[in-house]
Design an enzyme around this catalytic site. Structure first.
Site, PDB file in Angstrom:
ATOM      1  N   TYR A 152     -11.548 -15.969   2.208  1.00 47.89           N
ATOM      2  CA  TYR A 152     -10.718 -14.794   2.453  1.00 47.89           C
ATOM      3  C   TYR A 152     -10.247 -14.801   3.913  1.00 47.89           C
ATOM      4  O   TYR A 152     -11.059 -14.977   4.831  1.00 47.89           O
ATOM      5  CB  TYR A 152     -11.501 -13.493   2.168  1.00 47.89           C
ATOM      6  CG  TYR A 152     -10.694 -12.310   2.624  1.00 47.89           C
ATOM      7  CD1 TYR A 152      -9.709 -11.771   1.809  1.00 47.89           C
ATOM      8  CD2 TYR A 152     -10.846 -11.790   3.911  1.00 47.89           C
ATOM      9  CE1 TYR A 152      -8.899 -10.737   2.256  1.00 47.89           C
ATOM     10  CE2 TYR A 152     -10.048 -10.750   4.371  1.00 47.89           C
ATOM     11  CZ  TYR A 152      -9.075 -10.237   3.536  1.00 47.89           C
ATOM     12  OH  TYR A 152      -8.276  -9.228   3.983  1.00 47.89           O
ATOM     13  N   LYS A 168       0.820  -1.214   0.000  1.00 46.43           N
ATOM     14  CA  LYS A 168       0.000   0.000   0.000  1.00 46.43           C
ATOM     15  C   LYS A 168       0.854   1.264   0.000  1.00 46.43           C
ATOM     16  O   LYS A 168       0.430   2.289  -0.516  1.00 46.43           O
ATOM     17  CB  LYS A 168      -0.954   0.015   1.189  1.00 46.43           C
ATOM     18  CG  LYS A 168      -1.848  -1.217   1.285  1.00 46.43           C
ATOM     19  CD  LYS A 168      -2.519  -1.527  -0.029  1.00 46.43           C
ATOM     20  CE  LYS A 168      -3.378  -2.782   0.010  1.00 46.43           C
ATOM     21  NZ  LYS A 168      -2.775  -3.976   0.557  1.00 46.43           N
ATOM     22  N   TYR A 204      -2.550 -13.508   2.565  1.00 43.36           N
ATOM     23  CA  TYR A 204      -2.160 -13.135   1.195  1.00 43.36           C
ATOM     24  C   TYR A 204      -0.916 -13.877   0.700  1.00 43.36           C
ATOM     25  O   TYR A 204      -0.982 -14.712  -0.199  1.00 43.36           O
ATOM     26  CB  TYR A 204      -1.885 -11.619   1.121  1.00 43.36           C
ATOM     27  CG  TYR A 204      -3.053 -10.758   1.496  1.00 43.36           C
ATOM     28  CD1 TYR A 204      -4.119 -10.576   0.609  1.00 43.36           C
ATOM     29  CD2 TYR A 204      -3.119 -10.092   2.720  1.00 43.36           C
ATOM     30  CE1 TYR A 204      -5.200  -9.771   0.938  1.00 43.36           C
ATOM     31  CE2 TYR A 204      -4.193  -9.283   3.061  1.00 43.36           C
ATOM     32  CZ  TYR A 204      -5.224  -9.128   2.170  1.00 43.36           C
ATOM     33  OH  TYR A 204      -6.293  -8.346   2.495  1.00 43.36           O
TER      34      TYR A 204
HETATM   35  N1  PLP Z   1      -0.657  -8.920  -0.188  1.00 44.72           N
HETATM   36  C1  PLP Z   1      -0.827  -8.200   0.938  1.00 44.72           C
HETATM   37  C2  PLP Z   1       0.133  -8.399   2.058  1.00 44.72           C
HETATM   38  C3  PLP Z   1      -1.890  -7.290   1.049  1.00 44.72           C
HETATM   39  O1  PLP Z   1      -2.034  -6.573   2.171  1.00 44.72           O
HETATM   40  C4  PLP Z   1      -2.794  -7.158  -0.033  1.00 44.72           C
HETATM   41  C5  PLP Z   1      -3.935  -6.248   0.119  1.00 44.72           C
HETATM   42  O2  PLP Z   1      -5.066  -6.484  -0.146  1.00 44.72           O
HETATM   43  C6  PLP Z   1      -2.571  -7.935  -1.187  1.00 44.72           C
HETATM   44  C7  PLP Z   1      -1.501  -8.793  -1.227  1.00 44.72           C
HETATM   45  C8  PLP Z   1      -3.460  -7.843  -2.384  1.00 44.72           C
HETATM   46  O3  PLP Z   1      -3.258  -6.634  -3.101  1.00 44.72           O
HETATM   47  P1  PLP Z   1      -4.469  -5.946  -3.831  1.00 44.72           P
HETATM   48  O4  PLP Z   1      -5.511  -5.703  -2.804  1.00 44.72           O
HETATM   49  O5  PLP Z   1      -3.906  -4.707  -4.435  1.00 44.72           O
HETATM   50  O6  PLP Z   1      -4.970  -6.884  -4.876  1.00 44.72           O
END
Ligand code: PLP
Length: 356
Positions: free
Chosen positions: A272, A51, A298
């Site tokens: 999720y 971010k 993630y």
């Molecule tokens: N990886 C991490 C650690 C994240 O915090 C996020 C956030 O959602 C993502 C991947 C995925 O990125 P995006 O939301 O831009 O698809």
């Protein structure tokens, strides 16, 4: 090259370029050449992550508009709202972050440690309200903005993941220029990119940035929302709007085709924010082989994708893979149970599809 800084103001917040290093032991194990691009260590702001790269462009806009409060939304263990709060701290702004229940993870400290703790330490204002993962605008978020206005503040609205925002795709479109410059220096070409995808602007930005380069490569988005159709819609929408934004400012960007967007849904179950046994095994593997810490929401899922796609030869032997580490490690504290119980661990290890 897109050269976006010629067209859009940017507030520098990160230590870019983020480093790229070879993962020797993981490469040997998987039979493909694996490099990691470490966006998890690309800033000094409260453990950083993807971010920060996006918010450099939104923060410039917030300041230009004279806003004094960043208002955003995420899950209870959101990395995004932690980074929004970090950016607000260094820029002398306030941060109000709605933290909804997006994952049913049973843990007495889930709303106390990890990301939300860091948010509190930085003087943020997490508001624990709302339910259910979605990237659409929520009442909870609107209410937070209204509360800021009622106090005489001027809110700047940042959607979940800083994604569905006119400037949301710029950070990772610019990332493609950064990678190309690093490749030139290193004398390598990464033909395959593996990246976690959820709210969409990370992958969307990459798709736009890499599509504008001469040599084509495969970008594999590993879905973490556990709703690949929703993720595809988000990535596609943001990619097209990013192209339009760039053109509207006089820049050049290549049209995006549906085939540029690859989303793999095989590693997002059971939901999720919920790790599978395979996610946990992948987290252990990256930690044991490379001391690279990935999280159950993630990066553990994108690591699982990298490992299994390589072992299945979906990523062919000889490929040069860039695994993009987007951060998220603070969340592991809130998931300690997944790593704790010995008998449970044995079951997890045995169940892992790629366990030796
Ligand atoms: N990886 C991490 C650690 C994240 O915090 C996020 C956030 O959602 C993502 C991947 C995925 O990125 P995006 O939301 O831009 O698809």
């Amino acid at each position: 090259m897109l050269s976006l800084e010629s067209f859009f103001p940017r507030t520098k917040l990160g230590f870019f370029p983020s480093p790229i290093h070879r993962c020797e032991r993981l490469s040997r194990e998987l039979g493909v050449s694996v490099y990691a691009k470490r966006d998890d260590v690309s800033s000094g702001l409260a453990y950083g992550g993807n971010k920060v790269r996006k918010l450099e462009w939104l923060a410039a806009d917030a300041i230009a508009q004279g806003c004094d409060t960043l208002v955003s939304i995420g899950g209870v263990q959101s990395n995004h709202t932690r980074q929004v709060t970090a950016v607000a701290a260094v820029l002398g702004l306030n941060a109000y972050t709605v933290q909804e229940t997006w994952a049913e993870w049973e843990d007495p400290v889930y709303d106390k440690v990890g990301n939300i703790l860091l948010t509190r330490i930085m003087g943020g204002h997490p508001i624990l309200a709302g339910y259910g993962y979605s990237t659409t605008a929520k009442d909870t978020w609107e209410n937070a903005m209204e509360a800021v206005r009622a106090k005489g503040g001027k809110p700047y609205a940042i959607p979940a993941g800083a994604s569905d925002h006119p400037l949301g795709g710029l950070g990772y479109a610019n990332f493609a220029d950064e990678v190309a410059a690093q490749e030139k220096e290193m004398g390598v070409f990464f033909d395959t990119i593996v990246v976690a995808t959820c709210t969409g602007s990370t992958q969307a930005g990459m798709v736009v940035g890499f599509a504008h380069q001469d040599k084509k490569r495969r970008i594999i988005g590993i879905d973490t929302a556990d709703d690949a159709a929703m993720t595809r819609r988000a990535v596609s929408k943001i990619a097209h709007s990013t192209v339009e934004q760039i053109r509207a400012k006089g820049g050049h960007a290549t049209d995006i085709k549906d085939s540029d967007i690859e989303i793999n849904a095989d590693f997002s179950a059971p939901g999720y924010g919920l790790p599978s046994e395979s996610t946990i095994a992948a987290i252990r593997k990256a930690a044991e082989l490379e001391a690279m810490i990935t999280d159950p929401v993630y990066e553990g899922k994108s690591m699982d994708g990298l490992i299994q796609l390589a072992l299945r030869k979906d990523i062919p032997a000889g490929a040069n893979v860039l695994y993009v580490h987007l951060g998220g490690a603070p969340a592991v504290n809130a998931y300690y149970k997944a790593f704790e119980d010995k008998s449970n661990l044995t079951t997890l290890a045995k169940a892992a599809r790629y366990e030796e």
